[in-house]
Design a protein around this motif. Structure first.
Motif, PDB file in Angstrom:
ATOM      1  N   LEU A  38       5.043  -8.150   3.342  1.00 12.60           N
ATOM      2  CA  LEU A  38       5.267  -9.156   2.303  1.00 12.60           C
ATOM      3  C   LEU A  38       4.465 -10.427   2.545  1.00 12.60           C
ATOM      4  CD1 LEU A  38       9.130  -8.830   1.764  1.00 12.60           C
ATOM      5  CD2 LEU A  38       7.322  -8.061   0.232  1.00 12.60           C
ATOM      6  N   LEU A  39       4.114 -10.670   3.793  1.00 14.26           N
ATOM      7  CA  LEU A  39       3.359 -11.873   4.157  1.00 14.26           C
ATOM      8  C   LEU A  39       2.052 -11.435   4.807  1.00 14.26           C
ATOM      9  CD1 LEU A  39       6.333 -13.841   5.778  1.00 14.26           C
ATOM     10  CD2 LEU A  39       5.485 -14.030   3.418  1.00 14.26           C
ATOM     11  N   PRO A  40       0.970 -11.361   4.041  1.00 15.68           N
ATOM     12  CA  PRO A  40      -0.281 -10.785   4.560  1.00 15.68           C
ATOM     13  C   PRO A  40      -0.912 -11.558   5.708  1.00 15.68           C
ATOM     14  CG  PRO A  40      -0.629 -11.804   2.410  1.00 15.68           C
ATOM     15  CD  PRO A  40       0.849 -11.768   2.630  1.00 15.68           C
ATOM     16  N   PHE A  41      -0.437 -12.787   5.964  1.00 12.98           N
ATOM     17  CA  PHE A  41      -1.017 -13.548   7.074  1.00 12.98           C
ATOM     18  C   PHE A  41      -0.379 -13.185   8.412  1.00 12.98           C
ATOM     19  CE2 PHE A  41       2.358 -16.082   5.097  1.00 12.98           C
ATOM     20  CZ  PHE A  41       3.194 -16.325   6.180  1.00 12.98           C
ATOM     21  N   MET A  42       0.655 -12.340   8.398  1.00 17.52           N
ATOM     22  CA  MET A  42       1.283 -11.930   9.649  1.00 17.52           C
ATOM     23  C   MET A  42       0.344 -10.980  10.405  1.00 17.52           C
ATOM     24  SD  MET A  42       4.159 -13.505   9.786  1.00 17.52           S
ATOM     25  CE  MET A  42       5.167 -12.663  10.972  1.00 17.52           C
ATOM     26  N   PRO A  43       0.056 -11.255  11.683  1.00 14.72           N
ATOM     27  CA  PRO A  43      -0.933 -10.452  12.427  1.00 14.72           C
ATOM     28  C   PRO A  43      -0.333  -9.202  13.059  1.00 14.72           C
ATOM     29  CG  PRO A  43      -0.199 -12.273  13.785  1.00 14.72           C
ATOM     30  CD  PRO A  43       0.541 -12.403  12.474  1.00 14.72           C
ATOM     31  N   SER A  44       0.085  -8.251  12.230  1.00 13.64           N
ATOM     32  CA  SER A  44       0.784  -7.074  12.764  1.00 13.64           C
ATOM     33  C   SER A  44      -0.120  -6.232  13.652  1.00 13.64           C
ATOM     34  CB  SER A  44       1.321  -6.224  11.605  1.00 13.64           C
ATOM     35  OG  SER A  44       0.271  -5.820  10.763  1.00 13.64           O
ATOM     36  N   PRO A  80      -6.733 -15.944  -7.501  1.00 11.07           N
ATOM     37  CA  PRO A  80      -7.501 -14.787  -7.991  1.00 11.07           C
ATOM     38  C   PRO A  80      -7.487 -13.614  -7.028  1.00 11.07           C
ATOM     39  CG  PRO A  80      -8.966 -16.582  -7.306  1.00 11.07           C
ATOM     40  CD  PRO A  80      -7.585 -17.144  -7.330  1.00 11.07           C
ATOM     41  N   ASP A  81      -7.436 -13.880  -5.716  1.00 12.34           N
ATOM     42  CA  ASP A  81      -7.443 -12.782  -4.753  1.00 12.34           C
ATOM     43  C   ASP A  81      -6.176 -11.949  -4.868  1.00 12.34           C
ATOM     44  OD1 ASP A  81      -9.900 -13.469  -3.802  1.00 12.34           O
ATOM     45  OD2 ASP A  81      -9.145 -14.632  -2.100  1.00 12.34           O
ATOM     46  N   GLY A  82      -5.028 -12.621  -4.988  1.00 10.90           N
ATOM     47  CA  GLY A  82      -3.767 -11.905  -5.125  1.00 10.90           C
ATOM     48  C   GLY A  82      -3.719 -11.083  -6.394  1.00 10.90           C
ATOM     49  N   LEU A  97      -1.238   5.789   2.077  1.00 15.24           N
ATOM     50  CA  LEU A  97      -1.673   6.108   3.429  1.00 15.24           C
ATOM     51  C   LEU A  97      -2.780   5.184   3.935  1.00 15.24           C
ATOM     52  CD1 LEU A  97      -1.756  10.020   3.261  1.00 15.24           C
ATOM     53  CD2 LEU A  97       0.028   8.562   4.243  1.00 15.24           C
ATOM     54  N   ALA A  98      -3.661   4.735   3.041  1.00 16.10           N
ATOM     55  CA  ALA A  98      -4.863   4.030   3.499  1.00 16.10           C
ATOM     56  C   ALA A  98      -4.890   2.542   3.209  1.00 16.10           C
ATOM     57  CB  ALA A  98      -6.101   4.678   2.871  1.00 16.10           C
ATOM     58  N   ALA A  99      -4.072   2.039   2.285  1.00 15.86           N
ATOM     59  CA  ALA A  99      -4.165   0.633   1.884  1.00 15.86           C
ATOM     60  C   ALA A  99      -3.861  -0.326   3.026  1.00 15.86           C
ATOM     61  CB  ALA A  99      -3.229   0.355   0.711  1.00 15.86           C
ATOM     62  N   ARG A 100      -3.059   0.106   3.989  1.00 16.55           N
ATOM     63  CA  ARG A 100      -2.664  -0.791   5.083  1.00 16.55           C
ATOM     64  C   ARG A 100      -3.848  -1.181   5.974  1.00 16.55           C
ATOM     65  NH1 ARG A 100       1.783   0.728   6.932  1.00 16.55           N
ATOM     66  NH2 ARG A 100       2.185   2.376   5.402  1.00 16.55           N
ATOM     67  N   TYR A 101      -4.949  -0.485   5.870  1.00 21.81           N
ATOM     68  CA  TYR A 101      -6.114  -0.827   6.689  1.00 21.81           C
ATOM     69  C   TYR A 101      -7.031  -1.847   6.004  1.00 21.81           C
ATOM     70  CZ  TYR A 101      -4.563   3.336   9.143  1.00 21.81           C
ATOM     71  OH  TYR A 101      -3.797   4.240   9.824  1.00 21.81           O
ATOM     72  N   LEU A 102      -6.703  -2.234   4.776  1.00 22.83           N
ATOM     73  CA  LEU A 102      -7.494  -3.208   4.034  1.00 22.83           C
ATOM     74  C   LEU A 102      -6.759  -4.544   3.997  1.00 22.83           C
ATOM     75  CD1 LEU A 102      -8.493  -0.909   1.030  1.00 22.83           C
ATOM     76  CD2 LEU A 102      -9.807  -1.370   3.115  1.00 22.83           C
ATOM     77  N   GLY A 107      -3.739  -5.131   1.760  1.00 23.76           N
ATOM     78  CA  GLY A 107      -3.476  -3.837   1.132  1.00 23.76           C
ATOM     79  C   GLY A 107      -2.020  -3.427   1.169  1.00 23.76           C
ATOM     80  N   ARG A 108      -1.337  -3.703   2.267  1.00 22.31           N
ATOM     81  CA  ARG A 108       0.071  -3.315   2.372  1.00 22.31           C
ATOM     82  C   ARG A 108       0.917  -4.019   1.331  1.00 22.31           C
ATOM     83  NH1 ARG A 108       2.817  -4.062   7.954  1.00 22.31           N
ATOM     84  NH2 ARG A 108       4.544  -3.146   6.796  1.00 22.31           N
TER      85      ARG A 108
END
Length: 219
Positions: free
Chosen positions: A33-39, A94-96, A116-121, A124-125
């Motif tokens: 939910l928070l794309p800035f989190m460095p998982s 615009p990016d969102g 399956l693949a969006a999490r690598y972009l 993307g998640r």
């Protein structure tokens, strides 16, 4: 480099604490939910510091996968509850908007590949979970597919960290740099593959005389 050494020593000191696993779990989940989190960075860093310790690495992969899976399911639930119109208004900048619109198209065309693949972009998640939920992709399909995707992602991140840690066992900072470089190369390869695939599909549609929505275009 000094900052990296400081962070490495800080994490090294917390390796024996159960709070480290709580952090891995939370960061892996909140990244949905928070794309800035460095998982991915967090998992790779811990893997480098753990080193060739199979029980610890397995535990790391399990916790990271579980956190990522639950986070994705939460994103799916938010998307299903909000609906596409509400999410369109909630997109920031615009990016969102661009990521969400791209994810909507991918759900309509190939939801399995997206999950399956969006999490690598980048981002993307977030876009995948929200788009699948808001567009009504069946939960009985999303949940197991996402569990598979989260598991593959966790193992991939742990293995990258293991490679860096094994190459520089006595210099974890260099191991981190190597792991991050490998991760960037793999993500870059995935993005290049995605762009090539999009171009090929676009050319095929153009040759077949169809629009992006699959409607026959009159000559």
């Amino acid at each position: 480099m000094e900052l990296l050494e400081y962070v490495t020593e800080l994490l090294r000191g917390s390796l024996g604490s159960p709070w480290l696993w709580v952090i891995v779990f939370l960061v892996s989940g909140l990244d949905a939910l928070l794309p800035f989190m460095p998982s991915e960075t967090t998992v790779i860093t811990v893997a480098v510091l753990v080193g060739p310790d199979p029980p610890q690495l397995v535990l790391l992969a399990v916790i990271a996968a579980l956190g990522a899976w639950l986070g994705d399911c939460l994103g799916y639930t938010v998307g299903a509850a909000a609906g596409p119109r509400a999410l369109a208004r909630l997109q920031r900048g615009p990016d969102g908007i661009r990521r969400y619109e791209w994810a909507k198209i991918q759900v309509q065309r190939n939801a399995v590949l997206l999950i399956l693949a969006a999490r690598y972009l980048p981002g993307g998640r977030v876009a995948s979970g929200l788009a699948n939920g808001s567009l009504g992709y069946p939960p009985h399909k999303f949940v197991p597919l996402d569990a598979l995707g989260a598991s593959v992602w966790a193992v991939y991140s742990v293995l990258i960290g293991l490679v860096g840690g094994a190459a520089f066992a006595d210099e974890p900072e260099k191991g981190l740099l190597l792991s991050f470089a490998l991760g960037l190369l793999l993500v870059g390869a995935i993005e290049i593959g995605r762009r090539v695939r999009v171009r090929i599909l676009t050319r095929r549609r153009a040759a077949a005389g169809t629009s992006d929505n699959g409607v026959r275009v009159k000559p």
